[in-house]
Design a protein around this motif. Structure first.
Motif, PDB file in Angstrom:
ATOM      1  N   GLY A   1      78.142   5.167  24.814  1.00 30.55           N
ATOM      2  CA  GLY A   1      78.461   5.639  23.474  1.00 30.55           C
ATOM      3  C   GLY A   1      79.694   4.923  22.955  1.00 30.55           C
ATOM      4  O   GLY A   1      79.763   3.688  22.970  1.00 30.55           O
ATOM      5  N   PRO A   2      80.726   5.661  22.526  1.00 34.59           N
ATOM      6  CA  PRO A   2      81.941   5.025  21.995  1.00 34.59           C
ATOM      7  C   PRO A   2      82.929   4.589  23.072  1.00 34.59           C
ATOM      8  O   PRO A   2      84.071   4.251  22.763  1.00 34.59           O
ATOM      9  CB  PRO A   2      82.547   6.133  21.122  1.00 34.59           C
ATOM     10  N   GLN A   3      82.530   4.592  24.351  1.00 32.83           N
ATOM     11  CA  GLN A   3      83.427   4.243  25.449  1.00 32.83           C
ATOM     12  C   GLN A   3      82.998   2.944  26.126  1.00 32.83           C
ATOM     13  O   GLN A   3      81.814   2.610  26.175  1.00 32.83           O
ATOM     14  CB  GLN A   3      83.454   5.341  26.516  1.00 32.83           C
ATOM     15  N   ILE A   4      84.009   2.231  26.644  1.00 37.04           N
ATOM     16  CA  ILE A   4      83.770   1.141  27.596  1.00 37.04           C
ATOM     17  C   ILE A   4      84.408   1.568  28.909  1.00 37.04           C
ATOM     18  O   ILE A   4      85.597   1.882  28.961  1.00 37.04           O
ATOM     19  CB  ILE A   4      84.397  -0.184  27.120  1.00 37.04           C
ATOM     20  N   ASN A   5      83.615   1.605  29.966  1.00 38.82           N
ATOM     21  CA  ASN A   5      84.108   2.003  31.278  1.00 38.82           C
ATOM     22  C   ASN A   5      84.186   0.782  32.189  1.00 38.82           C
ATOM     23  O   ASN A   5      83.257  -0.025  32.233  1.00 38.82           O
ATOM     24  CB  ASN A   5      83.190   3.054  31.900  1.00 38.82           C
ATOM     25  N   ILE A   6      85.279   0.666  32.932  1.00 41.42           N
ATOM     26  CA  ILE A   6      85.479  -0.449  33.864  1.00 41.42           C
ATOM     27  C   ILE A   6      85.659   0.132  35.261  1.00 41.42           C
ATOM     28  O   ILE A   6      86.492   1.020  35.479  1.00 41.42           O
ATOM     29  CB  ILE A   6      86.699  -1.297  33.474  1.00 41.42           C
ATOM     30  N   MET A   7      84.875  -0.394  36.223  1.00 45.70           N
ATOM     31  CA  MET A   7      84.925   0.105  37.595  1.00 45.70           C
ATOM     32  C   MET A   7      85.324  -1.014  38.542  1.00 45.70           C
ATOM     33  O   MET A   7      85.014  -2.186  38.312  1.00 45.70           O
ATOM     34  CB  MET A   7      83.558   0.658  38.011  1.00 45.70           C
ATOM     35  N   ASN A   8      86.017  -0.654  39.621  1.00 49.69           N
ATOM     36  CA  ASN A   8      86.295  -1.561  40.719  1.00 49.69           C
ATOM     37  C   ASN A   8      85.152  -1.419  41.716  1.00 49.69           C
ATOM     38  O   ASN A   8      84.904  -0.334  42.244  1.00 49.69           O
ATOM     39  CB  ASN A   8      87.629  -1.211  41.377  1.00 49.69           C
TER      40      ASN A   8
END
Length: 567
Positions: free
Chosen positions: A55-62
């Motif tokens: 949606g309106p988010q960008i998620n960044i994962m290690n």
């Protein structure tokens, strides 16, 4: 310790995290991502980071522990891209204006991957060519600005240090070198004038400083494919419409360009569209799939010379494994899904299978397995992915839940040289049977033809077996038969030609400059020359046919007509 293989999938229900061979199961302790508005999934080039939109988010994962390290709120991200080392994440949003903001707001954003901090924003109105291009060491950053290319150095995004503005640039390709950088620009031509592909060494961008120039008369679009060393590039030119009407796919051309100034037109031995072009990761060769059905695949060396023909068949794409020692040819889209895997060094086929309804294919990082997937919106039924061994054995399949759609699947990337070159064996490994029934490959035979000997034939007479260029001994039986047929037809035509090819009539023709009149004069002259040859045959004792004797009787009428036209 063996490095695990992992992958992610994006569907209408969210993001799915799984392990590859040999485990084939979901990754434990990863929070479920249930979302109907996930548009993009993306790994950094070395696989350390994984980004997705929700949606309106960008998620960044290690990806070391699959923990979320940054969440960027209130975005309208439509596309994402990582910098080469994964230091930065870039996003592009549709450009909008409003009464309150008639100028619009910047829509190309650069974030620090580790923290999600916004570093810089630019305006890039169109999605075309939005992705900035970096050098491999991230010391040089470049992007399109209208029809110019601007450059920034040392991660300072506030100061433009160089600009390409002496040419109207439509697209470009920055080499992946470290320390020394090269650039190929596409400059479209004006009506009646050619387009140009120009190679420059950064930052010398004046026309006289071009290392190499290549002109194209049919090049609405230019795709630049650098090899991983950054010392050679392939230029694929294309037009959306073939004005000659020869192809539905438009018109394509392929050219070679090296940083030493070498340029070559790559001559393809079969007419038709160019479907796929790929460099070998070993940088010593490249493969092209081209030509009208049945398409042909050829391996070329760095001199643009064909070194091996992989034969013709139902194929339209080529994929090298990351190590470059295996080459996969596939036929997807409107083709049945044929897959051939070749030992790239020894030019030997080591595996084959049928991967029907494939819309996506990607080699695993270890170079031994590859993944095929059936995804929406191209196909909305039978969605899912499969993992195959290079020998053609099906190792695993993951059908998607009925009523849900699979959009994308991607292997987790790994740093270069993480995996050694896979040992190639001609032995097929043990696999599983596909859950979906396999369509019969037998041709339908009407009742009247059943219980009778089958008649073997090929749909295309110009099919070729794999061989080295210039060797007819490896051609298929059908191809040899067609070649003999052409040679016999040519010999028959030669025998029917009148002897004495140098014999001409003594009648002289004076052209007038009127196209229509000159055409008639040339036709009469041609007929009189043919009559003179027949007279020569007759004098040598060769019996003439009835129609040939009739031509001799018409000589006087032709001379009279010629005289009237020349009055």
């Amino acid at each position: 310790m063996t490095t695990p293989l992992e992958l992610t999938a994006r569907s209408s229900s969210g993001v799915y995290f799984a392990r590859g061979p040999p485990e084939f199961k979901e990754i434990e302790n990863v929070p479920k991502v249930n979302s109907k508005s996930c548009r993009i999934i993306l790994f950094s080039s070395e696989g350390k980071y994984f980004a997705f939109t929700n949606g309106p988010q960008i998620n960044i994962m290690n990806t070391d522990n699959w923990k979320t390290i940054a969440t960027i709120e209130n975005t309208k991200a439509y596309d994402l891209a990582f910098s080469p080392l994964g230091t930065f994440l870039m996003s592009w949003e549709p450009f909008t204006v409003s009464n309150a903001n008639p100028q619009g707001s910047p829509n190309l954003h650069i974030y620090k991957t580790a923290t999600g901090e916004l570093i810089k924003s630019f305006t890039h109105k169109k999605q075309t060519n939005w992705k900035p291009q970096w050098s491999s060491d991230e010391e040089l950053f470049s992007k399109m600005q209208n029809t110019d290319i601007v450059f920034y150095e040392n991660l300072n995004f506030d100061k433009i240090v160089a600009r390409v503005n002496c040419h109207k640039v439509l697209s470009y390709g920055l080499s992946p070198n470290v320390g020394t950088y090269f650039l190929i620009c596409h400059t479209p031509g004006t009506p009646g004038q050619p387009s140009f592909g120009r190679l420059f060494k950064y930052p010398n961008f004046d026309s006289p400083q071009a290392i190499a120039n290549k002109s194209f008369f049919q090049a609405d679009k230019l795709d630049v494919k650098w090899n991983s060393k950054g010392n050679n590039a392939l230029l694929l030119t294309s037009t959306e419409v073939d004005k000659t009407g020869g192809s539905y796919y438009g018109k394509q051309g392929l050219h070679f360009m090296g940083v030493n100034g070498q340029t070559n037109l790559i001559t393809l031995s079969k007419e038709g569209p160019i479907y796929s072009v790929e460099w070998s990761p070993k940088n010593q060769e490249f493969c092209v799939v081209y030509g009208f059905t049945p398409a042909k695949a050829t391996i070329f060396n760095l001199k643009s010379e064909p070194v091996f023909e992989l034969g013709t068949g139902a194929k339209n794409c080529v994929y090298y494994n990351p190590q470059g020692n295996l080459l996969l040819l596939g036929g997807f889209g409107n083709l049945q899904g044929m897959v051939e895997v070749w030992d790239a060094a020894n030019r030997k086929k080591v595996g084959s299978c049928i991967a029907s309804d494939t819309t996506l294919l990607q080699w695993a990082p270890n170079g031994e397995q590859f993944m095929t997937a059936t995804t929406a919106p191209r196909l909305r039924i039978s969605n899912g992915y499969k993992i195959w061994h290079y020998s053609g054995s099906l190792l695993f399949e993951k059908p998607w839940v009925s009523g849900e759609e699979l959009y994308d699947v991607a292997w987790k990337n790994h740093p270069k040289n993480t995996f050694k070159d896979p040992v190639i064996s001609g032995k097929k490994v043990e696999g599983i049977e596909p859950s979906a029934p396999v369509a019969s490959t037998q041709a339908y035979r009407p009742p009247s033809a059943r219980n009778k000997p089958a008649v073997n034939f090929k749909l295309h007479d110009d099919e070729e077996a794999p061989h080295k260029p210039g060797q007819d001994g490896n051609l298929s039986k059908a191809s040899l038969k067609q070649k003999k047929r052409r040679e016999a037809k040519k010999a028959q035509k030669d025998e029917s030609e009148p002897i004495g090819p140098g014999v001409k009539s003594n009648v002289q023709v004076n052209l007038t400059g009127d196209p229509e009149l000159d055409k008639k004069l040339k036709n009469i002259k041609k007929k009189l020359d043919a009559i003179e040859k027949l007279k020569e045959q007759q004098s040598q004792g060769k019996p003439l046919e009835v129609n040939q004797l009739a031509k001799l009787k018409g000589e006087a009428d032709l001379i009279k007509e010629l005289q009237q036209l020349q009055v």
